[in-house]
Scaffold this motif. Structure first.
Motif, short mmCIF file in Angstrom:
data_model
loop_
_atom_site.label_atom_id
_atom_site.label_comp_id
_atom_site.label_asym_id
_atom_site.label_seq_id
_atom_site.Cartn_x
_atom_site.Cartn_y
_atom_site.Cartn_z
N HIS A 153 -1.02 6.48 -7.16
CA HIS A 153 -2.31 5.92 -6.74
C HIS A 153 -2.17 4.84 -5.67
CE1 HIS A 153 -1.81 2.26 -9.16
NE2 HIS A 153 -1.81 2.96 -10.30
N GLY A 154 -0.96 4.32 -5.45
CA GLY A 154 -0.70 3.47 -4.31
C GLY A 154 -0.92 1.98 -4.49
N ILE A 155 -1.54 1.56 -5.59
CA ILE A 155 -1.77 0.13 -5.81
C ILE A 155 -0.55 -0.42 -6.53
CG2 ILE A 155 -3.29 -1.63 -6.77
CD1 ILE A 155 -4.55 -0.01 -4.50
N THR A 156 0.40 -0.95 -5.77
CA THR A 156 1.69 -1.35 -6.32
C THR A 156 1.78 -2.84 -6.66
OG1 THR A 156 2.61 -1.73 -4.10
CG2 THR A 156 2.84 0.48 -5.04
N GLY A 157 0.71 -3.56 -6.43
CA GLY A 157 0.66 -4.98 -6.77
C GLY A 157 -0.72 -5.50 -6.46
N GLY A 201 5.13 -4.58 8.39
CA GLY A 201 5.69 -5.87 7.99
C GLY A 201 4.63 -6.91 7.69
N ARG A 202 3.39 -6.47 7.44
CA ARG A 202 2.29 -7.39 7.19
C ARG A 202 1.90 -7.35 5.72
NH1 ARG A 202 -3.22 -8.21 6.89
NH2 ARG A 202 -4.06 -6.11 7.05
N GLU A 203 1.50 -8.52 5.21
CA GLU A 203 1.03 -8.62 3.84
C GLU A 203 -0.40 -8.06 3.75
OE1 GLU A 203 2.55 -10.07 1.00
OE2 GLU A 203 4.38 -10.00 2.21
N PHE A 204 -0.65 -7.29 2.71
CA PHE A 204 -1.98 -6.75 2.47
C PHE A 204 -2.43 -7.12 1.07
CE2 PHE A 204 -1.12 -4.16 6.12
CZ PHE A 204 -2.35 -3.80 6.63
N TYR A 205 -3.71 -7.51 0.93
CA TYR A 205 -4.31 -7.70 -0.39
C TYR A 205 -4.88 -6.36 -0.82
CZ TYR A 205 -7.40 -9.38 -4.07
OH TYR A 205 -8.03 -9.56 -5.27
N CYS A 206 -4.84 -6.07 -2.10
CA CYS A 206 -5.12 -4.73 -2.61
C CYS A 206 -6.50 -4.19 -2.27
CB CYS A 206 -4.90 -4.70 -4.12
SG CYS A 206 -5.93 -5.84 -5.04
N THR A 207 -7.51 -5.05 -2.15
CA THR A 207 -8.86 -4.56 -1.86
C THR A 207 -9.42 -5.09 -0.55
OG1 THR A 207 -9.78 -6.29 -3.30
CG2 THR A 207 -9.50 -4.10 -4.27
N GLU A 208 -8.60 -5.71 0.27
CA GLU A 208 -9.11 -6.22 1.54
C GLU A 208 -9.58 -5.08 2.43
OE1 GLU A 208 -6.10 -6.86 4.97
OE2 GLU A 208 -5.16 -7.80 3.22
N ARG A 264 -10.71 1.15 -0.58
CA ARG A 264 -10.09 2.11 0.33
C ARG A 264 -8.57 2.22 0.19
NH1 ARG A 264 -14.39 0.65 4.34
NH2 ARG A 264 -15.66 2.55 4.53
N SER A 265 -7.89 1.20 -0.32
CA SER A 265 -6.43 1.28 -0.48
C SER A 265 -6.02 2.09 -1.70
CB SER A 265 -5.84 -0.14 -0.59
OG SER A 265 -5.93 -0.81 0.65
N LEU A 266 -6.96 2.39 -2.57
CA LEU A 266 -6.67 3.21 -3.77
C LEU A 266 -6.63 4.67 -3.35
CD1 LEU A 266 -6.34 3.36 -6.87
CD2 LEU A 266 -8.84 3.50 -7.02
N MET A 267 -5.48 5.33 -3.57
CA MET A 267 -5.25 6.66 -3.03
C MET A 267 -5.66 7.80 -3.96
SD MET A 267 -1.56 5.72 -1.41
CE MET A 267 -1.05 7.43 -1.40
N ILE A 305 -13.78 -3.65 -8.33
CA ILE A 305 -13.78 -2.60 -7.31
C ILE A 305 -12.93 -1.40 -7.71
CG2 ILE A 305 -12.97 -2.08 -4.98
CD1 ILE A 305 -13.78 -5.01 -4.28
N LEU A 306 -11.70 -1.64 -8.13
CA LEU A 306 -10.78 -0.53 -8.40
C LEU A 306 -11.23 0.32 -9.59
CD1 LEU A 306 -7.49 -2.50 -7.66
CD2 LEU A 306 -8.57 -0.77 -6.21
N PRO A 307 -11.68 -0.25 -10.71
CA PRO A 307 -12.19 0.59 -11.80
C PRO A 307 -13.43 1.39 -11.43
CG PRO A 307 -11.62 -1.58 -12.61
CD PRO A 307 -11.58 -1.67 -11.12
N ALA A 308 -14.32 0.80 -10.63
CA ALA A 308 -15.57 1.48 -10.28
C ALA A 308 -15.32 2.67 -9.36
CB ALA A 308 -16.54 0.50 -9.63
N GLY A 309 -14.20 2.65 -8.62
CA GLY A 309 -13.83 3.80 -7.82
C GLY A 309 -14.46 3.85 -6.44
N HIS A 310 -14.35 5.02 -5.82
CA HIS A 310 -14.73 5.18 -4.42
C HIS A 310 -16.21 5.48 -4.20
CE1 HIS A 310 -10.40 6.15 -4.66
NE2 HIS A 310 -10.33 5.62 -3.47
#
Length: 550
Positions: free
Chosen positions: A101-105, A114-121, A140-143, A172-177
């Motif tokens: 699913h791609g959400i690794t942290g 090489g850039r930091e990303f926040y999971c739901t930015e 959108r980052s949830l695959m 956001i992540l539980p509610a889905g796309h």
């Protein structure tokens, strides 16, 4: 002739009688073919043992009702690393693992950029209900798809899906796309907000809820213990050295002067029991606002009670503050279930309660009681590893840092210097295994050559997504975790205190009982999909726990 006619009449009567009976049975089955509402409750940082540790103080309508009426999976575990918030919520609702699913942290380093990303930015959306960046969020980052997505798809988008939390990622992540809405708290205006990913304006019911300014009311009185403080026998003494203070406090002890604390920091509400009260009150408003559970198809409400996490981080699992927070949450859950009974009807809704992760005992607490423990400090590890790699390969700064217990390499430098990448990783593993507090280190791209035992090996594999994770993972010693000091606590490791979670189902078509068979966080979405008779999420690897439903 008369006898023949009589026989024919009897046959016809029986036939039509049977037909009427079948039709009546079909109508009855149709009436209970699906629940009116599914409610997925994730209690942030809830260790499995909290179901029982404070049970003698729980009332009958909250946790005890869940256990007394529902079905509990007593040995439910997280099967991935790290055991963090965004990862856990994504896994629960996709039935998948971070490698898929791609959400690794909660955040990660994009290995190419090489850039930091926040999971739901999400810089492509605009805030709704605020002018702060707190509203620039989306899934959108949830695959993978979620069980909430699959419900919307299965009903041709007639089902209503709403996510609620103090935290953006846990809404956001539980509610889905394809959710109707996801709402989270913005500390800058003490209001629930959303983003243009979902809508361009807050619904009227949200505006009305925000106008009541419930956060200020919840923080208007000091936090006193619910019961006499000397009766909190499951906790250590008040005011111990391993607890953090609120801003402005001189000691971490009751009563906590919440009005003064709130003046200094609006975000302090999160680390109080009132944050859970606010969340469940907003959840009730969402049910009413969207008229959930009243239509011809199943609706789905996701709720994250996040204050248990904030309080846990600040004070640790052995604190009176954590015990009191769970006793108060128990009352809030009882009120919420009673609301659902009246609004949707008892037996017409399906609830599951679980956690995104657990938590370790505070290092200070463990050391005082001679239990092996310690802190993994990132900065000395990075500086030591950088120096070691420079000494071996003659190139400075071959690593960019560490994130989620993974080492991020500077691939441009490695390629420019024409270094053997596998050799760099081997040296990294050798060095890390000399660092105090690191039990194992492994190159996940050459996992067959590692000495990682099960289940740690599979958990590491399940959590590794190469585009967002460095290839070398660190596994801390038992009782050790990454932190800057010994106050409070955190989570993220493979140990049962971080990965053994509650998993309880209650309500529609759930039979009373329990299983001690080992189950997984990934089984929740699969079980709900089976009960609703809809497709599992796109990356689901869990299995339906058939014992749950009747």
């Amino acid at each position: 002739m008369n006898k023949t006619l009589s026989t024919l009449a009897l046959v016809l009567a029986c036939t039509f009688g049977q037909k009427d009976t079948v039709m009546a049975q079909a109508q009855t089955l149709s009436a209970v073919a699906h629940p009116k509402l599914v409610v997925g409750i994730v209690v942030d940082q809830m260790r499995w043992d909290y179901l029982y540790r404070y049970a003698d103080r729980y009332g009958t309508g909250g946790f005890k009702r869940l256990l007394g009426e529902g079905f509990t999976c007593e040995n439910a575990f997280i099967t991935h690393l790290p055991s963090y918030t965004a990862v856990g919520h994504s896994t629960i609702f996709t039935g998948s693992v971070p490698a898929v699913h791609g959400i690794t942290g909660n955040g990660w380093t994009d290995q190419a950029l090489g850039r930091e990303f926040y999971c739901t930015e999400d810089s492509t959306v605009t805030p709704v209900g605020t002018t702060s960046d707190a509203g620039k969020m989306s899934p959108r980052s949830l695959m993978a798809s979620t069980i909430t997505d699959e419900l919307r798809l299965a009903t041709n988008f007639r089902s209503k899906v709403v996510g609620v939390s103090l935290k953006d990622r846990a809404s956001i992540l539980p509610a889905g796309h394809v959710a109707n809405g996801a709402f989270w708290l913005d500390d800058s205006n003490a209001s629930f907000v959303t983003s243009s990913y979902y809508m361009n304006e807050l619904p009227e019911w949200v505006k009305q809820f925000n106008a009541k300014n419930e956060p200020a009311a919840l923080m208007s009185k000091p936090w006193e213990t619910l019961y006499p403080i000397n009766t909190y026998v499951q906790s250590t003494a008040d005011d111990v050295s391993w607890e953090n203070t609120y801003k402005g406090e001189t000691a971490p002890k009751f009563p906590h002067d919440l009005p003064a604390i709130y003046k200094l920091s609006k975000g302090s509400l999160r680390a109080t029991p009132g944050g859970n009260t606010l969340t469940l009150d907003f959840a009730k408003a969402a049910v009413n606002g969207y008229n959930m559970g009243s239509g011809p198809v199943t609706d789905f409400l996701t709720i994250n009670c996040a204050s248990t996490d904030y309080v846990g981080h600040q004070f640790g699992p052995n604190s009176i503050e954590v015990e009191d927070t769970y006793l108060r949450l128990d009352k809030d859950l009882a009120t919420f279930f009673s609301f659902l009974d009246q609004k949707v009807g008892k037996g017409n809704y399906l609830v599951f309660l679980t956690a995104d992760h657990g938590a370790s005992h505070s290092v200070g607490f463990l050391q005082e009681h001679n239990v092996p423990s310690g802190l993994v400090n990132e900065k000395p590890i990075i500086s030591g590893l950088t120096a070691d790699l420079k000494g071996v390969f003659g190139v400075d700064s071959l690593i960019r840092g560490t994130n989620n217990y993974h080492v991020d390499f500077d691939m441009k430098k490695i390629k420019a210097a024409k270094l053997d990448y596998d050799a760099v990783k081997r040296e990294t593993v050798y060095y890390l295994q000399t660092v105090p507090g690191i039990q194992f280190a492994a190159d996940l791209e050459n996992i067959g050559n590692s000495a990682l035992p099960e289940p740690i090996r599979q958990m590491a594999i399940n959590g590794y997504y190469p585009k967002r994770d460095g290839a070398v993972i660190m596994i801390p010693d038992l009782g050790w975790y990454e932190a800057g000091n010994m106050k409070g606590t955190t989570h993220g490791t493979w140990s049962p205190y971080d990965t053994h979670i509650p998993m309880v189902f209650m309500g529609w078509h759930v039979k009373h009982g329990y299983t001690n068979e080992k189950t997984s966080m990934t089984d929740i979405a699969a079980t709900v999909a089976a009960m609703l008779k809809i497709q599992m999420p796109s990356g689901c690897v869990g299995r339906a726990v058939m014992e749950v439903y009747k």
